[in-house]
Design a protein around this motif. Structure first.
Motif, short mmCIF file in Angstrom:
data_model
loop_
_atom_site.label_atom_id
_atom_site.label_comp_id
_atom_site.label_asym_id
_atom_site.label_seq_id
_atom_site.Cartn_x
_atom_site.Cartn_y
_atom_site.Cartn_z
N ASN A 1 -6.84 74.82 8.80
CA ASN A 1 -8.01 75.70 8.64
C ASN A 1 -9.27 75.05 9.20
OD1 ASN A 1 -6.45 77.65 7.43
ND2 ASN A 1 -6.94 77.01 5.33
N LYS A 2 -9.38 73.71 9.09
CA LYS A 2 -10.57 73.01 9.58
C LYS A 2 -10.60 72.91 11.10
CE LYS A 2 -11.41 70.16 5.48
NZ LYS A 2 -11.39 68.77 4.94
N THR A 3 -9.46 72.52 11.70
CA THR A 3 -9.41 72.34 13.17
C THR A 3 -8.10 72.92 13.71
OG1 THR A 3 -8.53 70.11 12.80
CG2 THR A 3 -10.88 70.29 13.29
N PRO A 4 -8.00 74.24 13.80
CA PRO A 4 -6.73 74.87 14.18
C PRO A 4 -6.23 74.45 15.56
CG PRO A 4 -8.53 76.48 14.14
CD PRO A 4 -9.04 75.25 13.49
N GLN A 16 -1.95 73.11 5.48
CA GLN A 16 -2.78 74.30 5.62
C GLN A 16 -4.26 73.98 5.66
OE1 GLN A 16 -1.23 77.52 5.84
NE2 GLN A 16 -3.25 77.93 6.70
N GLY A 17 -4.70 73.06 4.79
CA GLY A 17 -6.12 72.72 4.73
C GLY A 17 -6.62 72.13 6.04
N LYS A 18 -5.84 71.22 6.63
CA LYS A 18 -6.22 70.60 7.89
C LYS A 18 -6.24 71.63 9.02
CE LYS A 18 -4.56 65.97 6.77
NZ LYS A 18 -3.64 64.87 7.13
N TYR A 70 -3.66 71.73 15.83
CA TYR A 70 -2.36 71.93 15.17
C TYR A 70 -1.58 73.08 15.79
CZ TYR A 70 -4.36 68.78 11.73
OH TYR A 70 -4.93 67.69 11.13
#
Length: 509
Positions: A395-398, A391-393, A401
């Motif tokens: 949120n930074k660069t959707p 989730q954290g990754k 993903y």
């Protein structure tokens, strides 16, 4: 989606203003976004891009299939390498767009990809080779490019003029082939420019393409890498099985079944691990996560296409081994290498899409589907925990993903459950299946109640039976279950319709 809109090339399609890449994961998430929200901009970006891709030099206009990427903004000049994985993903994307838009172009491109794979990338065993080089004799693209003189010699003055106009051919100096074929003039324009009746023009185009393809086949072919890679074959199985579902071609299903059966029989080691590569009659190298995940997706799609319980049983066996080998019990998500592989200083866990979808994303989505089908709560919990782990990754660069976001879309939706009951041999079943698959519905679960054994394997089917001896279909959507129906028309009447595509008829572009 807002980030993609900012990067979108409104004139040529695709993202950015330079080299263009296939990026099927980004277009798949746009299609899911359109399905969920009805956002017109998402479907317009898709249509602009995929239409221009299909017309450009990125797409082999004679032999079918896609090259690796475009070296220019307009999709004209590709890097000429062809990869099995790219073509599997693009076939599936064009099939999805055929369902969403009902446009023949998307079906035609999928057919051409399948024709290419069957003619040039299929082994005698019925599995699929990995790639074809970009160059022959050290010259990139020479197999695919043309001179005006070659057109004249092969087609004659009149037809070569028509085809040169159609494919944007220009005169070149000497014998160096410099023209990459792309569709410069639509048939409607060509009809007026050449003052030729449409039926005659169609005949000229078809026959001339056959002549050119035959002549190209006499050239030295690019080297074909005949390695059989399990994961990439899994992607192609998904594509061919989907081709049967959407295009109703039994040939595509037969190809998917043959490949799936070969991999399940030949790609397991003595200690029960999946193997990655088959070459020269032997299998070797412990498989990576992508091999397990992509093959699992393929086996589940084979069940959806056939309703043969064997594919669910094989899916469960594969899923169990995948979880044992790769799942991180402590933090969620899947490692790229298995516990049975050679010990590494650090085991990587990557969830970002690259040229192909994130193996984590495909593993998660496949487990969520299989968990829904089999009632195995553990599969669904593993899927949910893994999405949360990244989730954290995200949120930074959707944008990196898109695959994980597709899995999250499935998890957060209430999947449409469609359960068939009764004899599959009844002609009404084909009509019902056509109605079910005529629209793009990514978040659906499809099953068939064959017998008591099915009810144990796939609990969703329990209690679903033919009504008055007639094949029947049970639908649950938006947490509401409908009475069974017995025809395609009745099924269409209860399925939630897809978003409406609104077109501005005054925008001639």
């Amino acid at each position: 989606v807002g980030i993609l809109e900012e990067k979108f090339d409104a004139e040529e399609g695709g993202f950015g203003a330079g080299m263009k890449f296939l990026e099927p994961m980004l277009y798949s998430i746009l299609l899911r976004h359109w399905t969920r929200t009805g956002a017109g901009e998402s479907i317009r970006m898709l249509d602009k891009t995929l239409t221009n891709m299909a017309k450009g030099g990125m797409c082999d206009q004679l032999g079918g299939g896609f090259h690796r990427y475009s070296t220019d903004r307009k999709w004209r000049v590709p890097h000429f390498e062809k990869m099995l994985c790219d073509n599997a993903l693009m076939a599936k994307l064009y099939l999805d767009m055929a369902q969403a838009t009902k446009q023949d172009l998307y079906k035609e491109v999928a057919h051409k990809i399948f024709k290419y794979v069957l003619s040039e990338m299929t082994s005698p065993e019925g599995v699929f080779y990995s790639s074809q080089d970009a160059d022959t004799d050290g010259e990139e693209g020479q197999y695919y490019c043309w001179t005006m003189k070659e057109f004249l010699d092969l087609l004659g003055p009149r037809n070569s003029r028509v085809m040169a106009r159609y494919f944007g051919l220009t005169s070149t100096k000497g014998t160096v082939r410099e023209n990459v074929l792309f569709i410069k003039e639509p048939i409607e324009n060509l009809e007026k420019l050449e003052d030729i009746a449409i039926f005659e023009l169609d005949h000229i185009l078809r026959k001339s393409k056959e002549t050119l393809l035959q002549a190209r086949g006499q050239r030295i072919r690019p080297f074909t890498d005949k390695k059989i890679i399990t994961g990439w074959n899994g992607l192609m199985i998904t594509a061919f099985a989907s081709g049967y579902i959407v295009l109703h071609s039994k040939k595509y299903l037969d190809l998917a079944l043959r490949a799936g059966d070969f991999l399940c029989r030949n790609m397991w080691s003595e200690n029960g691990c999946l193997l990655r590569v088959y070459i020269n009659g032997g299998s070797r190298i412990n498989a990576y996560l992508e091999d397990y995940a992509y093959l699992l997706e393929g086996l589940i799609t084979l069940y959806e296409a056939t309703f043969d319980q064997m594919w669910i049983e094989r899916s469960i066996k594969l899923a169990e081994r995948m979880v044992d080998e790769f799942y991180d019990e402590n933090d969620g998500g899947f490692f790229m290498t298995g516990f049975s592989s050679e010990a590494l200083i650090a085991r990587l866990k990557n969830a970002a899409d690259e040229a192909i979808p994130s193996a984590n994303a495909v593993a998660i989505l496949s487990l969520l589907k299989l968990g829904h089908l089999t009632g195995n709560k553990r599969y669904r919990d593993i899927g949910a925990n893994s999405i949360n782990a990244f989730q954290g990754k995200i949120n930074k660069t959707p944008v990196a993903y898109a695959g994980i976001l597709a899995a999250a879309d499935f998890m957060e939706s209430s999947p449409t459950e469609v359960i068939f009951a009764g004899s599959l041999d009844d002609p009404a079943v084909d009509q019902i299946r056509v109605a079910l698959h005529q629209d793009y519905r990514p978040n659906k679960i499809v099953a068939w109640n064959e017998n008591d054994r099915t009810s144990n394997l796939i609990p969703l089917t329990k209690g679903k039976s033919a009504v008055d001896g007639t094949p029947s279909v049970y639908v649950c959507q938006n947490e509401t279950c409908h009475p069974p129906v017995k025809s395609g028309k009745a099924l269409t009447g209860i399925l939630e319709p897809p978003p409406e595509i609104r077109i501005n008829i005054f925008d001639y572009d």
